[in-house]
Scaffold this active site. Structure first.
Site, mmCIF file in Angstrom:
data_model
loop_
_atom_site.group_PDB
_atom_site.id
_atom_site.type_symbol
_atom_site.label_atom_id
_atom_site.label_comp_id
_atom_site.label_asym_id
_atom_site.label_seq_id
_atom_site.Cartn_x
_atom_site.Cartn_y
_atom_site.Cartn_z
ATOM 1 C CG ASN A 86 -7.931 -0.804 -3.840
ATOM 2 O OD1 ASN A 86 -7.728 -0.601 -5.039
ATOM 3 N ND2 ASN A 86 -7.520 0.017 -2.886
ATOM 4 N NE ARG A 108 -9.266 3.445 -4.626
ATOM 5 C CZ ARG A 108 -7.997 3.760 -4.682
ATOM 6 N NH1 ARG A 108 -7.075 2.829 -4.564
ATOM 7 N NH2 ARG A 108 -7.633 5.004 -4.839
ATOM 8 C CG HIS A 110 -7.267 10.414 -1.790
ATOM 9 N ND1 HIS A 110 -6.232 11.295 -1.572
ATOM 10 C CD2 HIS A 110 -6.696 9.206 -1.958
ATOM 11 C CE1 HIS A 110 -5.081 10.653 -1.628
ATOM 12 N NE2 HIS A 110 -5.331 9.376 -1.865
ATOM 13 N NE ARG A 113 1.032 9.854 -6.448
ATOM 14 C CZ ARG A 113 -0.173 9.503 -6.010
ATOM 15 N NH1 ARG A 113 -1.206 10.267 -6.266
ATOM 16 N NH2 ARG A 113 -0.344 8.398 -5.326
ATOM 17 C CD GLU A 140 -9.585 5.188 0.936
ATOM 18 O OE1 GLU A 140 -8.560 4.850 1.573
ATOM 19 O OE2 GLU A 140 -9.554 5.663 -0.198
#
Ligand code: AMP
Length: 397
Positions: free
Chosen positions: A7, A90, A179, A238, A381
């Site tokens: 990743n 990823r 996601h 965020r 993941e």
């Protein structure tokens, strides 16, 4: 078969090596500050973490150090890189080109370059990671696993913004959602646990980045992140959803450039912005407990927003069989899970306080016989990426 999962971020990368015969983790680690002074990599030998500070000017050099560590007899992970049958990457954005994971070839690399316009902060780093592996491990197949792919099942009614339609056809401005690997993984787990593939599920991935997805019979039908990962829930730094008119208003009032405003929305807002304390939920919960009002407010805004999404997604699906909590906060904060679900008893959403007193484990937290089953399911993941990588490469050898 051993699968290496990467990743890549702009100045960091995380990796895992998995034995897919048993789906067990052989080792994991990360590299920090690539191309920046003070660069280092960290590798876990199962007992302890080894941190090595060394000059890592780019991703290829960083990955070379990681690959050397994987075959280092001192650790005994693997004796040769030939043992790695494929590498899973990823990739943040696959736009409309990819509704599932893909074996990477030249055409895919060209397509990923095109998607860069939509994810300028993320896709370039993912591409650099793939190119570095192609150079360091020639002949080893690479697979791209996209954050956006799972959400490609959404209908236009879910993904079209009410802008002039040409903004979609000319520039690809639509909801993509992110996601996806995590939402897919936990929804498949809840289907397996309940032995049903016709479930209406809302999955809540609550971490530093956070999103909610409505999944009907295994398909994503709505998701809270949008054109970028900025939309939707309140996150660590965020803003999530805001009135778009605020942007031009603040540019004028605060004399800000668009870059400064983007920076504010992505890095200085959310839990950090409202609380003024931290982007880390643990710090903000602790401050709220000591009576810090803005920390309590930040948590209240966060919980209410998640609740809104769960209830509206149940309405879109015409029912709700299960809710899943995952991500750092979703897996670990019983308090957040409780406050999010509170008030939704009218639609069969109920938490069992005793069961909810749990951390990081797969467990049902709704009472016996509840109408809506609520689960904590730790996401994985990397394992999901490794499974897709294996599926796409096992017949190649
Ligand atoms: P992630 O981005 O999924 O790694 O999640 C990171 C977020 O999860 C951080 O804001 C952490 O504060 C939060 N988190 C992790 N453990 C806990 C906990 N025990 N209680 C509250 N928040 C937690």
């Amino acid at each position: 078969m051993k699968i290496f999962v990467i990743n890549c971020g702009s100045s960091s990368l995380k990796f895992q090596l998995l034995d897919m015969q048993t789906e067990e983790l052989i080792t994991s680690g990360l590299v920090e500050r690539i191309g920046i002074e003070g660069s280092c990599y960290l590798i876990n030998d199962g007992q302890e973490k080894h941190r090595v500070f060394t000059d890592l000017p780019d991703h290829a050099v960083a990955l070379q150090h990681v690959l050397d560590a994987l075959v280092d007899p001192k650790f005994g992970f693997i004796s040769s890189l030939d043992e790695i049958s494929a590498v899973g990457h990823r990739v943040v954005h696959g736009a409309e080109a990819y509704a599932s994971s893909v074996l990477i070839d030249d055409d895919v690399m060209n397509e990923l370059e095109k998607c860069t316009e939509l994810a300028p902060l993320h896709n370039p780093a993912n591409i650099i990671g793939i190119e570095a592996i192609q150079k360091l491990m020639p002949g080893t197949p690479n697979v791209g696993v996209f954050d956006t792919a799972f959400h490609q099942t959404m209908e236009p009614a879910a993904y079209i913004y009410a802008l002039p339609y040409e903004m979609y056809t000319k520039h690809g401005v639509r909801r993509y959602g992110f996601h996806g690997t995590s939402h897919k993984y936990v929804s498949e787990r809840v289907s397996a646990i309940l032995g049903r593939d016709d479930l209406k599920v809302v999955t809540c991935h609550l971490g530093n980045g956070a999103s909610v997805t409505a999944i009907d019979s295994g398909k994503s039908v709505e998701t809270s992140m949008g054109f970028t990962p900025l939309e939707g829930l309140v996150m660590g730094t965020r803003s999530g959803q805001i009135d778009p008119a605020i942007i031009s208003f603040l540019m004028d009032k605060e004399n800000m450039t668009i870059d400064e405003l983007n920076n504010m929305l992505n890095k200085k807002s959310g839990i950090l912005g409202v609380s003024g304390v931290s982007s880390d939920f643990r710090d903000v919960e602790a401050a709220a407990d000591e009576g810090h009002e803005r920390s309590q407010l930040a948590l209240d805004v966060f919980h209410r927003r998640v609740k809104r999404y769960i209830a509206s997604y149940a309405a879109v699906m015409g029912g709700l069989d299960a809710i899943v909590f995952t991500g750092g906060l979703g897996e670990n904060s019983g308090r957040s899970r409780k406050l999010i679900c509170e008030g939704m008893e009218f639609m069969g959403v109920e938490i069992d306080d005793e069961r909810n007193d749990t951390r990081g484990k797969e467990v049902e937290i709704s009472p016996e016989g509840a109408k809506v089953k609520i689960y904590v399911i730790p996401t994985n993941e990397e394992l999901a990426i490794a499974r897709d990588t294996l599926a796409l490469t096992k017949d190649l050898v």
